[in-house]
Design a protein around this motif. Structure first.
Motif, PDB file in Angstrom:
ATOM      1  N   TRP A  14       0.836  -1.205   0.000  1.00 33.28           N
ATOM      2  CA  TRP A  14       0.000   0.000   0.000  1.00 33.28           C
ATOM      3  C   TRP A  14       0.872   1.258   0.000  1.00 33.28           C
ATOM      4  O   TRP A  14       0.537   2.256  -0.641  1.00 33.28           O
ATOM      5  CB  TRP A  14      -0.962   0.023   1.194  1.00 33.28           C
ATOM      6  N   LEU A  15       2.001   1.208   0.713  1.00 37.27           N
ATOM      7  CA  LEU A  15       2.881   2.375   0.763  1.00 37.27           C
ATOM      8  C   LEU A  15       3.583   2.574  -0.590  1.00 37.27           C
ATOM      9  O   LEU A  15       3.675   3.704  -1.083  1.00 37.27           O
ATOM     10  CB  LEU A  15       3.908   2.198   1.879  1.00 37.27           C
ATOM     11  N   LEU A  16       4.060   1.495  -1.173  1.00 36.03           N
ATOM     12  CA  LEU A  16       4.704   1.595  -2.480  1.00 36.03           C
ATOM     13  C   LEU A  16       3.737   2.132  -3.528  1.00 36.03           C
ATOM     14  O   LEU A  16       4.101   2.975  -4.352  1.00 36.03           O
ATOM     15  CB  LEU A  16       5.238   0.226  -2.906  1.00 36.03           C
ATOM     16  N   GLY A  20       4.020   5.569  -5.381  1.00 38.20           N
ATOM     17  CA  GLY A  20       4.089   5.441  -6.824  1.00 38.20           C
ATOM     18  C   GLY A  20       3.077   6.315  -7.534  1.00 38.20           C
ATOM     19  O   GLY A  20       3.372   6.929  -8.564  1.00 38.20           O
ATOM     20  N   ALA A  21       1.859   6.380  -6.995  1.00 40.97           N
ATOM     21  CA  ALA A  21       0.835   7.237  -7.596  1.00 40.97           C
ATOM     22  C   ALA A  21       1.287   8.696  -7.579  1.00 40.97           C
ATOM     23  O   ALA A  21       1.124   9.431  -8.565  1.00 40.97           O
ATOM     24  CB  ALA A  21      -0.488   7.072  -6.853  1.00 40.97           C
ATOM     25  N   GLY A  22       1.874   9.110  -6.463  1.00 35.98           N
ATOM     26  CA  GLY A  22       2.392  10.474  -6.391  1.00 35.98           C
ATOM     27  C   GLY A  22       3.504  10.712  -7.383  1.00 35.98           C
ATOM     28  O   GLY A  22       3.568  11.760  -8.042  1.00 35.98           O
ATOM     29  N   LEU A  23       4.388   9.722  -7.530  1.00 31.29           N
ATOM     30  CA  LEU A  23       5.476   9.836  -8.494  1.00 31.29           C
ATOM     31  C   LEU A  23       4.933   9.943  -9.917  1.00 31.29           C
ATOM     32  O   LEU A  23       5.438  10.724 -10.735  1.00 31.29           O
ATOM     33  CB  LEU A  23       6.397   8.617  -8.372  1.00 31.29           C
ATOM     34  N   VAL A  56      -1.881   7.531 -15.287  1.00 31.55           N
ATOM     35  CA  VAL A  56      -0.776   8.335 -14.751  1.00 31.55           C
ATOM     36  C   VAL A  56      -0.309   7.766 -13.416  1.00 31.55           C
ATOM     37  O   VAL A  56       0.886   7.537 -13.194  1.00 31.55           O
ATOM     38  CB  VAL A  56      -1.214   9.803 -14.595  1.00 31.55           C
ATOM     39  N   ALA A  57      -1.251   7.500 -12.521  1.00 29.04           N
ATOM     40  CA  ALA A  57      -0.902   6.914 -11.228  1.00 29.04           C
ATOM     41  C   ALA A  57      -0.421   5.475 -11.383  1.00 29.04           C
ATOM     42  O   ALA A  57       0.508   5.042 -10.681  1.00 29.04           O
ATOM     43  CB  ALA A  57      -2.101   6.978 -10.286  1.00 29.04           C
ATOM     44  N   HIS A  58      -1.045   4.723 -12.300  1.00 30.25           N
ATOM     45  CA  HIS A  58      -0.648   3.327 -12.462  1.00 30.25           C
ATOM     46  C   HIS A  58       0.786   3.204 -12.963  1.00 30.25           C
ATOM     47  O   HIS A  58       1.499   2.265 -12.592  1.00 30.25           O
ATOM     48  CB  HIS A  58      -1.611   2.614 -13.409  1.00 30.25           C
ATOM     49  N   ALA A  59       1.219   4.122 -13.804  1.00 30.17           N
ATOM     50  CA  ALA A  59       2.605   4.084 -14.274  1.00 30.17           C
ATOM     51  C   ALA A  59       3.571   4.232 -13.100  1.00 30.17           C
ATOM     52  O   ALA A  59       4.599   3.544 -13.031  1.00 30.17           O
ATOM     53  CB  ALA A  59       2.842   5.175 -15.305  1.00 30.17           C
ATOM     54  N   GLY A  60       3.261   5.137 -12.178  1.00 30.96           N
ATOM     55  CA  GLY A  60       4.110   5.296 -11.002  1.00 30.96           C
ATOM     56  C   GLY A  60       4.049   4.090 -10.083  1.00 30.96           C
ATOM     57  O   GLY A  60       5.070   3.671  -9.522  1.00 30.96           O
ATOM     58  N   ARG A  61       2.862   3.519  -9.919  1.00 32.82           N
ATOM     59  CA  ARG A  61       2.738   2.310  -9.089  1.00 32.82           C
ATOM     60  C   ARG A  61       3.567   1.173  -9.670  1.00 32.82           C
ATOM     61  O   ARG A  61       4.210   0.414  -8.937  1.00 32.82           O
ATOM     62  CB  ARG A  61       1.272   1.890  -8.988  1.00 32.82           C
ATOM     63  N   CYS A 105       0.390  -5.103 -14.382  1.00 32.98           N
ATOM     64  CA  CYS A 105       1.656  -5.576 -13.818  1.00 32.98           C
ATOM     65  C   CYS A 105       2.242  -6.654 -14.719  1.00 32.98           C
ATOM     66  O   CYS A 105       1.673  -7.739 -14.840  1.00 32.98           O
ATOM     67  CB  CYS A 105       1.424  -6.121 -12.409  1.00 32.98           C
ATOM     68  N   PHE A 106       3.381  -6.371 -15.334  1.00 35.67           N
ATOM     69  CA  PHE A 106       3.984  -7.319 -16.274  1.00 35.67           C
ATOM     70  C   PHE A 106       4.568  -8.538 -15.559  1.00 35.67           C
ATOM     71  O   PHE A 106       4.612  -9.628 -16.115  1.00 35.67           O
ATOM     72  CB  PHE A 106       5.125  -6.682 -17.066  1.00 35.67           C
ATOM     73  N   GLU A 107       5.073  -8.341 -14.353  1.00 37.44           N
ATOM     74  CA  GLU A 107       5.861  -9.367 -13.679  1.00 37.44           C
ATOM     75  C   GLU A 107       5.028 -10.533 -13.159  1.00 37.44           C
ATOM     76  O   GLU A 107       5.513 -11.662 -13.076  1.00 37.44           O
ATOM     77  CB  GLU A 107       6.616  -8.735 -12.494  1.00 37.44           C
ATOM     78  N   ILE A 108       3.784 -10.263 -12.807  1.00 35.91           N
ATOM     79  CA  ILE A 108       2.990 -11.247 -12.088  1.00 35.91           C
ATOM     80  C   ILE A 108       2.753 -12.512 -12.893  1.00 35.91           C
ATOM     81  O   ILE A 108       2.847 -13.629 -12.376  1.00 35.91           O
ATOM     82  CB  ILE A 108       1.653 -10.628 -11.638  1.00 35.91           C
ATOM     83  N   THR A 109       2.445 -12.381 -14.177  1.00 33.80           N
ATOM     84  CA  THR A 109       2.116 -13.556 -14.977  1.00 33.80           C
ATOM     85  C   THR A 109       3.246 -14.577 -14.947  1.00 33.80           C
ATOM     86  O   THR A 109       3.032 -15.757 -14.664  1.00 33.80           O
ATOM     87  CB  THR A 109       1.815 -13.159 -16.429  1.00 33.80           C
TER      88      THR A 109
END
Length: 278
Positions: A14-16, A20-23, A56-61, A105-109
């Protein structure tokens, strides 16, 4: 750099995601080029900025969740939809080509498929482009060394590695909407506009008879984790290379329209390909 990633990997998701959304929004505010690209790419697909602003937020996340996914404790995950399709694809022994757009999320698959199927069918091989920055290269190389997942670089040796894996009945994964170097793709429509598109995914399927599957990892709200989506390819892949590439682009478009807010509209999908020597 590796120590920093390992430190961040201990942070709660949740913190990341919050940072990330802010970034993401900070990057959007600081870069007129980035803002323009998002608006133009979204408009090409028929969306206004308000319909895709979540990207925009998802890119930072996506950027800040990487340390946790690469080096941290497992994250909450909702298991694959249509798992029977994946079971049948593995059982056929023909190999599987997983295709994922720049979405969610690319990594999860790769992590989940490798963890659940590697013991029976061998590791999943994932295509990746080695980092150009020396500080990141060691981080990426160590992060990719996960049980159940092999990596193949974007070189001729990496392509041969993927072909061997498919002929052995194993799975490979790649992002077919990644713009390849000049000479490794064809111009093909993406949301109605020509985009330089890799031919590798189509060639792998045509040369080995592997089963094509579409997959992506949805990022759930409020840092609840991820949900994996799996789709069979909507039609038989053509033997003609350019037609097959266009079919893959069309299938990826359908995935993107399922959750347009999680697609990376800021990615330079329509850029001129770099030369192989660049």
């Amino acid at each position: 750099m590796l120590a920093l990633y390992r430190f961040a990997s201990r942070w709660p998701l949740w913190l990341l995601h919050a940072l990330g959304a802010g970034l993401g929004w900070l990057t959007w505010a600081a870069s007129p080029t980035y803002r323009r690209r998002i608006r133009e790419n979204a408009a090409q697909a028929g969306y206004g900025f308000g319909q895709v602003r979540a990207c925009v937020a998802h890119a930072g996340r996506m950027a800040l969740e990487m340390p946790r996914l690469w080096f941290g404790a497992p994250v909450p995950l909702q298991w694959l939809q249509h798992q029977d399709v994946l079971d049948a694809a593995y059982a056929s022994g023909r190999g599987i080509v997983f295709m994922t757009p720049h979405m969610g999320c690319f990594e999860i698959t790769a992590q989940v498929v490798g963890a659940h199927y590697a013991a029976r069918f061998g590791p999943m091989t994932v295509l990746y482009r080695p980092a150009r920055q020396p500080l990141l290269r060691d981080v990426v190389e160590q992060a990719r060394r996960r049980e159940g997942v092999d990596t193949a670089p974007t070189t001729l040796a990496g392509v041969r590695q993927m072909i061997r894996a498919l002929r052995a009945g194993r799975a490979v994964g790649l992002l077919p909407d990644q713009v390849p170097p000049q000479g490794q793709g064809v111009w093909s429509p993406v949301f109605g506009r020509p985009a330089y598109t890799m031919t590798l995914a189509a060639r792998l399927i045509q040369q080995t008879g592997a089963t094509p599957l579409l997959a992506w990892g949805e990022r759930l709200p409020h840092a609840q984790g991820f949900r994996l989506h799996l789709r069979t390819f909507p039609e038989a892949l053509s033997d003609d290379l350019e037609t097959a590439v266009a079919q893959i682009n069309g299938a990826l478009e359908s995935l993107i329209r399922e959750r347009p807010g999680q697609y990376l509209w800021g990615y330079g999908r329509y850029k001129t390909p770099r030369s192989e020597a660049a």
